[in-house]
Every structure is written in structure tokens, then in C-alpha cells.
Design an enzyme around this catalytic site. Structure first.
Site, short mmCIF file in Angstrom:
data_model
loop_
_atom_site.label_atom_id
_atom_site.label_comp_id
_atom_site.label_asym_id
_atom_site.label_seq_id
_atom_site.Cartn_x
_atom_site.Cartn_y
_atom_site.Cartn_z
CE1 TYR A 182 -4.20 1.81 0.63
CE2 TYR A 182 -2.64 3.37 1.58
CZ TYR A 182 -3.91 3.08 1.09
OH TYR A 182 -4.86 4.06 1.03
CG PHE B 297 -7.34 15.31 -25.20
CD1 PHE B 297 -7.62 14.87 -26.48
CD2 PHE B 297 -7.80 14.57 -24.13
CE1 PHE B 297 -8.34 13.70 -26.68
CE2 PHE B 297 -8.51 13.40 -24.32
CZ PHE B 297 -8.79 12.96 -25.60
CG ASP B 298 -11.87 14.93 -25.27
OD1 ASP B 298 -10.83 14.53 -24.72
OD2 ASP B 298 -12.68 14.17 -25.82
CG ASP C 253 -1.50 16.84 -22.43
OD1 ASP C 253 -1.10 15.66 -22.35
OD2 ASP C 253 -2.70 17.12 -22.64
CB ALA D 61 -0.50 11.90 -24.21
CE LYS E 137 -3.79 9.08 -25.01
NZ LYS E 137 -4.59 9.26 -23.78
CG HIS F 218 -17.03 13.45 -27.37
ND1 HIS F 218 -16.86 14.47 -26.45
CD2 HIS F 218 -15.88 12.75 -27.36
CE1 HIS F 218 -15.66 14.37 -25.93
NE2 HIS F 218 -15.04 13.34 -26.45
#
Ligand code: F0G
Length: 464
Positions: free
Chosen positions: A73, A125-126, A216, A218, A259, A455
Site C-alpha cells: 500500500y 485535449f477534450d 501535456d 501523452a 499512449k 460525445h
């Protein structure tokens, strides 16, 4: 002559059977799904290009590392392995594991943003846009002008417009800018890369004004491949050194590791200077404990951390990246031969077909990108998604439909999953749709939508 397919630098050890369906079955399934591809059962999809996120085939090194995951943990060995790899590869002293990219956004955005503050990005990004808004802020997209023109073939179309960034800071007031976000590669603009020069220039602006620069990250390894290929200064650099240099031009990282680490689950939130940013790190840990789990596992299993600590190195391999980008170029080459427009030159993780060019008669309010996505499913059982007005949604202040800069249908390519023959199925389907595009007169209307990230869940109906 078409582009040559770059042969795979791996062989296949395990396979997952996929189902072929008939056109009649697909018509039925898509209707049952309310014309929302996220609502389909995955068994009813032949080639799944909905996303490249968490959908890759991991390596034998990643699978075997998972067996030695430490599931403690607190204070787990796998956590420390990831910390060490993160510092080695990115040069960031604090690495907070989280369950995926948006969890990093959920923790970071409220620490930097509040009502009246802006985040300025080359493109959000969304989920990034959603977390800016949920924190009370407002998201401004600021990409270079050529990035908005699918037909203009120039390098580094994902770049931030740095001159306009300065103008935006002056206009909004430096005290109202909560953060600058450099998305590498620029997903919403077609997986388009960002140049090292742009990262440098942007960071200089952040430093000058004392604004936090968030990368960001990714698809950082794919971005590094483009820098090596297309930015003369770096042609002899190793990808690992390019990656390190890229991250020197940021203060914090949010990253979906699903990714470019090629794991099925995982994300990180990293902070460069642990001493100067001690208060920020304490807040991150506290928030992580509340939302994700104790800060040494961050909502992940020890085995996930192991797969990440292997993937961080493995997918900077140049033969792998040449094969990966080569797949996009192969499909793009077939589309060039057929006169089908896409965001060109092709980017890192998918081909973004210009649905506006294919259906010029369908207005943004009827979602051309979604029209093509549904047609690809009907034609060949291929699942894709809209990256356009349907995805971008409504203005949070006026509730009016926003007109997106693009109307793309994204064919996002999972890592190490599909073969050349699958790419030919994709190209053939697009060509068949192009031939009958003029017979598709109208788009879709939304019968039900949630208030944010619509979406994923909306219910649609074709307009007769
Ligand atoms: N930032 C970028 C640039 C992304 O592409 C994504 C996810 C995220 C953040 C959020 O990460 O999904 O792990 O929570 N993109 C996926 C896609 C979903 O399909 O493009 P996440």
C-alpha cells in the site's frame, strides 16, 4: 507510387480473434447504439480505431515485469523504480503516479486555476479542456495558423503561436493566466508535432512572466521522432536525449501513459524542481490521497507501475518509432493516391481525415466528422471518432454550439496491433465512402447530451 509499409520490428506471440459482421448487422448495431460509436459493444467492431490510448499490445518485457510488481500500500519498490526512471528520462524530481492522464488534470488544474483564470494551450485535449472548466477557468486554444489548414503541408503544425501568446497575456493580464499548456504531440490538431524551438520560445515566455508551463506529454516519444527527423539541429541526437531536452522546457508534466509508454492503464503528474516546488508537491500528494489512493501507488497496481517503468524506455527505440510513424504514412499515402484530404503531413498516432472536405454540403451543426465515423462503421466495421464540432460541444457561457476549427474523423492507431492488410481495409473503406459521399445529404442531430464531454454519451439520430 504508394508509400512503402515499414515492416514490423517484432513478431507476434499472442493473438486476439476479431469478428467480421455483415453490413445488415452493422446497420442494426449502430442504430441500437444511437449512432454513438462509444455505445457499441467492442465485439461488434472489426478494426477498432477509436483510440490509441491503452489499446496497444505490450512487449514481453512489460508483461514479465508485471509479475514482480510490489503491491504494498505504501512505499512500494515499483513506485521507486518509476520515480527513478522518470527522473532519468524526464529530468523531473517528483513523479506522481495516477490512474490515467485526466486524473493528473483533475489534481493539477484546481491548484493552478480558479474562476477568472485562463489556461492557454497550443490545443487542449477534450478532458484537459473539461478540467480547466471544472476548475472554474477558461481554455484558450492558440495554435499556429498553418495548423488550422489541413491542406497546407508544413512541418510542426502543432506549434503554439508564441507571438499571439504574448498578445493574449497582455490582453488578459498576466495575473489572470493560470498556466500555459504545451501538448506534445498536438492531438486535437491531428497528432501534429511541436518543434524544440517552439518549446524553447514558449518556455522563455513562461519564465519571463512567471507563468507555470505544463507539458501535456501523452505522445512525447512520437514528438521526439519528428524533431529528430525534421529539425536539423537534432538530426544526430538520440531520441532519449531529445526527450530530456524537450522536458527541460516545462515546469510540470501531465501525462496519459496509455499512449507512449504503451501500457493499458496509467498516468503521471511530474514536477521538475522538487525543492522550489515543495508546496505544490505537498498539495499534489494530498489531493492524490483523496482522489486516487496513497501517493506511492496513485490508483494503480504495483504491476502497472512496473509496466510503465519498462515502457518509458522501450518506446523511445528508433526502429519502433520509424515503424509506428511509417504506418501513418502508409495509410496517408494511399489516401493521397485517392485524393482524400486529411491533416497533412500526417502526424504521430493517427490519420485525421478531413470530413469537411469529403462532405462540404454538411454544416458543422450536423457534424460531418461524426457522419464519416458512422459511415466507416457501416462500410467495414471500423470504429473511429469525431474530432470536430460534435466533440468540442457547447460554449460553457452561452450554451451555443461551438464551430470547431476542424471537422476531422480520427483513425487512431493502437500500438503494435494491426497489420498492413488492416491498413488496406481502412484505405479501401475510405475510398468506397468517397465514391458515394455525394449521396449522403444530411448529418445528425443530438436527441440527448450530458453537460460536459458529451460525445462519449450523447444519443444521435440521422436528419432525414
Ligand atoms: N491529454 C492528451 C493529449 C490526450 O490525448 C489524452 C487522452 C489525455 C490528455 C487524457 O488522458 O485518457 O489517460 O485520461 N487521449 C485519448 C485519445 C483518450 O483517445 O486521444 P487519459
Amino acid at each position: 507510387m504508394s508509400v512503402k509499409y515499414v515492416a514490423e520490428p517484432f513478431r507476434i506471440k499472442m493473438v486476439e480473434p476479431i469478428k467480421m459482421t455483415t453490413p445488415e448487422e452493422r446497420l442494426e448495431k449502430i442504430k441500437e447504439a444511437d449512432y454513438n460509436l462509444f455505445s457499441l459493444a467492442s465485439e461488434d467492431v472489426y478494426i477498432d480505431l477509436l483510440t490509441d490510448s491503452g489499446t496497444g499490445a505490450m512487449s514481453q518485457e512489460q508483461w514479465s515485469a508485471m509479475f514482480i510488481g510490489d503491491e504494498a500500500y505504501a512505499g512500494g519498490r515499483s513506485y521507486r523504480k518509476l520515480l527513478k526512471a522518470g527522473e532519468d528520462v524526464f529530468g523531473y524530481e517528483y513523479i506522481q503516479p495516477v490512474h490515467q492522464g485526466r486524473a493528473a488534470e483533475k489534481i493539477l488544474m484546481p491548484l493552478l486555476l480558479e474562476e477568472g483564470k485562463f489556461a492557454i494551450s497550443n490545443m487542449h485535449f477534450d478532458t484537459t479542456r473539461a478540467h480547466v472548466i471544472l476548475a472554474g477557468g477558461r481554455a484558450i486554444d492558440n495554435i499556429v495558423p498553418e495548423g488550422k489548414k489541413p491542406e497546407v503541408r508544413s512541418k510542426f503544425k502543432g506549434n503554439m503561436d508564441v507571438a499571439k501568446l504574448e498578445a493574449l497575456i497582455a490582453e488578459k493580464g498576466v495575473e489572470n493566466i493560470g498556466m500555459i499548456i504545451q501538448t506534445v504531440t498536438n492531438n486535437s490538431a491531428g497528432g501534429q508535432p511541436v518543434s524544440m524551438q517552439n518549446m524553447r520560445d514558449l518556455y522563455a515566455v513562461g519564465q519571463k512572466h512567471g507563468i507555470v508551463v505544463c507539458i501535456d506529454a501523452a505522445r512525447h516519444a512520437e514528438n521526439a521522432f519528428f524533431i529528430k527527423r525534421d529539425e536539423a539541429e537534432f538530426k544526430d541526437w538520440a531520441i532519449k536525449d531529445i526527450v530530456k531536452e524537450m522536458f527541460s522546457y516545462g515546469d510540470v508534466i501531465t501525462m496519459s501513459c496509455k499512449k507512449d509508454f504503451n501500457v493499458n492503464m496509467g498516468g503521471i503528474l511530474a514536477v521538475k524542481d522538487a525543492v522550489a516546488n515543495d508546496a505544490l508537491i505537498q498539495s499534489i500528494k494530498a489531493s492524490c490521497i483523496n482522489y486516487e489512493g496513497f501517493y506511492t501507488y496513485g490508483g494503480l497496481s504495483g504491476r502497472d507501475l512496473e509496466a510503465m517503468a519498462v515502457g518509458i524506455y522501450q518506446y523511445m527505440d528508433e526502429d519502433y518509432l520509424a515503424y509506428r510513424i511509417g504506418q501513418m504514412e502508409y495509410l496517408a499515402g494511399r489516401l493521397d493516391e485517392a485524393g482524400i484530404a486529411y491533416q497533412a503531413p500526417v502526424g504521430g498516432h493517427g490519420v485525421y481525415v478531413d470530413a469537411k472536405a469529403l462532405f462540404p454540403h454538411i454544416p458543422y451543426t450536423e457534424f460531418p466528422g461524426q457522419v464519416l465515423a458512422v459511415e466507416l462503421y457501416k462500410e467495414a466495421g471500423i470504429r473511429t471518432c469525431d474530432i470536430g464540432s460534435y466533440m468540442i460541444g457547447n460554449d460553457p457561457d452561452t450554451n451555443e454550439q461551438i464551430e470547431s476549427e476542424f471537422e476531422f474523423t480520427r483513425l487512431a492507431i493502437p500500438r503494435q496491433v494491426y497489420t498492413q492488410a488492416h491498413f488496406d481495409v481502412m484505405a479501401d473503406a475510405l475510398i468506397a465512402i468517397k465514391e458515394r459521399a455525394h449521396t449522403i445529404k444530411r448529418g445528425y442531430k443530438i436527441n440527448w447530451e450530458p453537460p460536459i464531454l458529451r460525445h462519449f454519451q450523447s444519443k444521435l439520430e440521422p436528419i432525414e
